[in-house]
Design a protein around this motif. Structure first.
Motif, PDB file in Angstrom:
ATOM      1  N   GLY A  81      12.893   6.433   2.961  1.00 17.05           N
ATOM      2  CA  GLY A  81      11.944   7.124   2.199  1.00 17.05           C
ATOM      3  C   GLY A  81      12.920   7.015   0.705  1.00 17.05           C
ATOM      4  N   VAL A  82      12.164   7.914  -0.266  1.00 22.66           N
ATOM      5  CA  VAL A  82      12.727   7.878  -1.615  1.00 22.66           C
ATOM      6  C   VAL A  82      14.295   8.492  -1.594  1.00 22.66           C
ATOM      7  N   PRO A  83      15.319   7.613  -2.333  1.00 24.18           N
ATOM      8  CA  PRO A  83      16.404   8.124  -2.108  1.00 24.18           C
ATOM      9  C   PRO A  83      16.748   9.100  -3.231  1.00 24.18           C
ATOM     10  N   LYS A  84      17.848  10.172  -2.697  1.00 24.75           N
ATOM     11  CA  LYS A  84      18.000  11.115  -3.595  1.00 24.75           C
ATOM     12  C   LYS A  84      19.309  10.421  -4.681  1.00 24.75           C
ATOM     13  N   ARG A  85      18.995  10.210  -5.727  1.00 21.92           N
ATOM     14  CA  ARG A  85      19.631   9.567  -6.823  1.00 21.92           C
ATOM     15  C   ARG A  85      21.168   9.657  -6.724  1.00 21.92           C
ATOM     16  N   ASP A  86      21.488  10.928  -6.814  1.00 26.72           N
ATOM     17  CA  ASP A  86      23.094  11.189  -6.857  1.00 26.72           C
ATOM     18  C   ASP A  86      23.842  11.296  -5.449  1.00 26.72           C
ATOM     19  N   THR A  87      23.023  11.366  -4.468  1.00 30.44           N
ATOM     20  CA  THR A  87      23.614  11.241  -3.051  1.00 30.44           C
ATOM     21  C   THR A  87      23.698   9.767  -2.988  1.00 30.44           C
ATOM     22  N   LEU A  88      22.792   9.060  -3.272  1.00 30.06           N
ATOM     23  CA  LEU A  88      23.039   7.586  -3.047  1.00 30.06           C
ATOM     24  C   LEU A  88      24.059   6.952  -4.096  1.00 30.06           C
ATOM     25  N   LEU A  89      24.336   7.437  -5.312  1.00 32.55           N
ATOM     26  CA  LEU A  89      25.082   6.896  -5.985  1.00 32.55           C
ATOM     27  C   LEU A  89      26.587   7.422  -5.675  1.00 32.55           C
ATOM     28  N   ASP A  90      26.653   8.692  -4.854  1.00 33.46           N
ATOM     29  CA  ASP A  90      27.908   8.966  -4.467  1.00 33.46           C
ATOM     30  C   ASP A  90      28.328   8.199  -3.137  1.00 33.46           C
ATOM     31  N   ALA A  91      27.582   7.751  -2.199  1.00 32.48           N
ATOM     32  CA  ALA A  91      27.565   7.100  -1.143  1.00 32.48           C
ATOM     33  C   ALA A  91      27.993   5.651  -1.618  1.00 32.48           C
ATOM     34  N   LEU A  92      27.635   5.368  -2.800  1.00 29.64           N
ATOM     35  CA  LEU A  92      27.833   3.557  -3.090  1.00 29.64           C
ATOM     36  C   LEU A  92      28.996   3.437  -3.804  1.00 29.64           C
ATOM     37  N   ARG A  93      29.756   4.692  -4.348  1.00 39.07           N
ATOM     38  CA  ARG A  93      30.966   4.558  -5.229  1.00 39.07           C
ATOM     39  C   ARG A  93      32.135   3.874  -4.657  1.00 39.07           C
ATOM     40  N   PRO A  94      32.353   4.008  -3.361  1.00 42.41           N
ATOM     41  CA  PRO A  94      33.640   3.489  -2.978  1.00 42.41           C
ATOM     42  C   PRO A  94      33.375   1.837  -2.702  1.00 42.41           C
ATOM     43  N   HIS A  95      32.050   1.273  -2.784  1.00 44.66           N
ATOM     44  CA  HIS A  95      31.904   0.042  -2.588  1.00 44.66           C
ATOM     45  C   HIS A  95      31.691  -0.750  -3.904  1.00 44.66           C
ATOM     46  N   LEU A  96      31.564   0.106  -4.965  1.00 41.70           N
ATOM     47  CA  LEU A  96      31.378  -0.460  -6.458  1.00 41.70           C
ATOM     48  C   LEU A  96      32.793  -0.517  -7.150  1.00 41.70           C
TER      49      LEU A  96
ATOM     50  N   PHE B  71       0.795  -1.295  -0.063  1.00 36.17           N
ATOM     51  CA  PHE B  71      -0.024  -0.040  -0.156  1.00 36.17           C
ATOM     52  C   PHE B  71       0.902   1.173   0.216  1.00 36.17           C
ATOM     53  N   CYS B  72       2.027   1.011  -0.464  1.00 31.13           N
ATOM     54  CA  CYS B  72       2.958   2.277  -0.118  1.00 31.13           C
ATOM     55  C   CYS B  72       3.305   2.753  -1.500  1.00 31.13           C
ATOM     56  N   ALA B  73       2.884   4.129  -1.809  1.00 33.55           N
ATOM     57  CA  ALA B  73       2.878   4.926  -3.023  1.00 33.55           C
ATOM     58  C   ALA B  73       4.406   5.124  -3.350  1.00 33.55           C
ATOM     59  N   PRO B  74       5.004   5.828  -2.376  1.00 32.57           N
ATOM     60  CA  PRO B  74       6.399   6.174  -2.569  1.00 32.57           C
ATOM     61  C   PRO B  74       7.296   4.985  -2.884  1.00 32.57           C
ATOM     62  N   CYS B  75       6.856   3.738  -2.600  1.00 31.15           N
ATOM     63  CA  CYS B  75       7.734   2.473  -2.899  1.00 31.15           C
ATOM     64  C   CYS B  75       7.808   2.185  -4.361  1.00 31.15           C
ATOM     65  N   ARG B  76       6.516   2.574  -4.983  1.00 29.80           N
ATOM     66  CA  ARG B  76       6.775   2.657  -6.429  1.00 29.80           C
ATOM     67  C   ARG B  76       7.849   3.296  -7.253  1.00 29.80           C
ATOM     68  N   HIS B  77       7.746   4.624  -6.767  1.00 27.84           N
ATOM     69  CA  HIS B  77       8.727   5.684  -7.430  1.00 27.84           C
ATOM     70  C   HIS B  77      10.282   5.049  -6.757  1.00 27.84           C
ATOM     71  N   THR B  78      10.359   4.458  -5.763  1.00 30.80           N
ATOM     72  CA  THR B  78      11.706   4.283  -5.224  1.00 30.80           C
ATOM     73  C   THR B  78      12.111   2.804  -6.098  1.00 30.80           C
ATOM     74  N   ARG B  79      11.107   2.083  -6.444  1.00 31.55           N
ATOM     75  CA  ARG B  79      11.466   0.814  -7.177  1.00 31.55           C
ATOM     76  C   ARG B  79      11.903   1.276  -8.600  1.00 31.55           C
ATOM     77  N   ILE B  80      11.196   2.257  -9.382  1.00 31.22           N
ATOM     78  CA  ILE B  80      11.535   2.542 -10.454  1.00 31.22           C
ATOM     79  C   ILE B  80      13.022   3.120 -10.477  1.00 31.22           C
ATOM     80  N   LEU B  81      13.343   4.032  -9.512  1.00 31.86           N
ATOM     81  CA  LEU B  81      14.401   4.835  -9.416  1.00 31.86           C
ATOM     82  C   LEU B  81      15.658   3.783  -9.227  1.00 31.86           C
ATOM     83  N   LEU B  82      15.445   2.721  -8.205  1.00 31.74           N
ATOM     84  CA  LEU B  82      16.601   1.852  -7.962  1.00 31.74           C
ATOM     85  C   LEU B  82      16.708   0.762  -9.007  1.00 31.74           C
TER      86      LEU B  82
END
Length: 136
Positions: free
Chosen positions: A120-135, A59-70
């Motif tokens: 919540g819905v992640p901020k794309r660029d912020t998430l990608l910057d945080a993930l870079r050291p692990h990729l 029943f989570c509407a922001p989950c759909r947006h997050t699913r598409i983004l991720l």
């Protein structure tokens, strides 16, 4: 006149709390736990450097947006995988992870160790910057 001041104070206090809550949504935070429940451990891709494990409800509407983004982010980034887990019928999983709201995204390594999380819905660029050291 006292009632008016009480009303103004209540509205001001509610506004401050609302703004503080809103600013915390989508922010990348360090890991809270290191072990995943077995239901989630089997979803982790051992061939990927990082798996984005999205905790959702039906029943989570922001989950759909997050699913598409991720899904888009994982499709465009080497070493990144996206998996969605619905906790509607598994509240014990959400409780064991300390997830209080959906969507919550956990970034886990190939062994299933939590690296970070986003409420919540992640901020794309912020998430990608945080993930870079692990990729790769």
């Amino acid at each position: 006149m006292t009632g008016v001041w009480v009303l103004i104070g209540t509205l001001a206090l509610a506004s401050v709390f609302g703004l503080a809550w809103r600013s915390s949504r989508g922010r990348v935070r360090t890991a809270k736990s290191s072990s995943l429940p077995s239901e989630l451990q089997k979803l982790v891709d051992p061939g990927s450097a990082v798996t984005l494990l999205q905790i959702s409800t039906t029943f989570c509407a922001p989950c759909r947006h997050t699913r598409i983004l991720l899904a888009d982010l994982a499709g465009r980034t080497e070493g990144l995988q996206h998996v969605d887990f619905d906790v509607t019928d598994h509240p014990e999983v959400a409780q064991s992870l300390g997830v209080l709201s959906t969507p919550t995204t956990l970034a886990v390594d190939a062994q299933g160790v939590e690296l970070m999380r986003v409420g919540g819905v992640p901020k794309r660029d912020t998430l990608l910057d945080a993930l870079r050291p692990h990729l790769p």
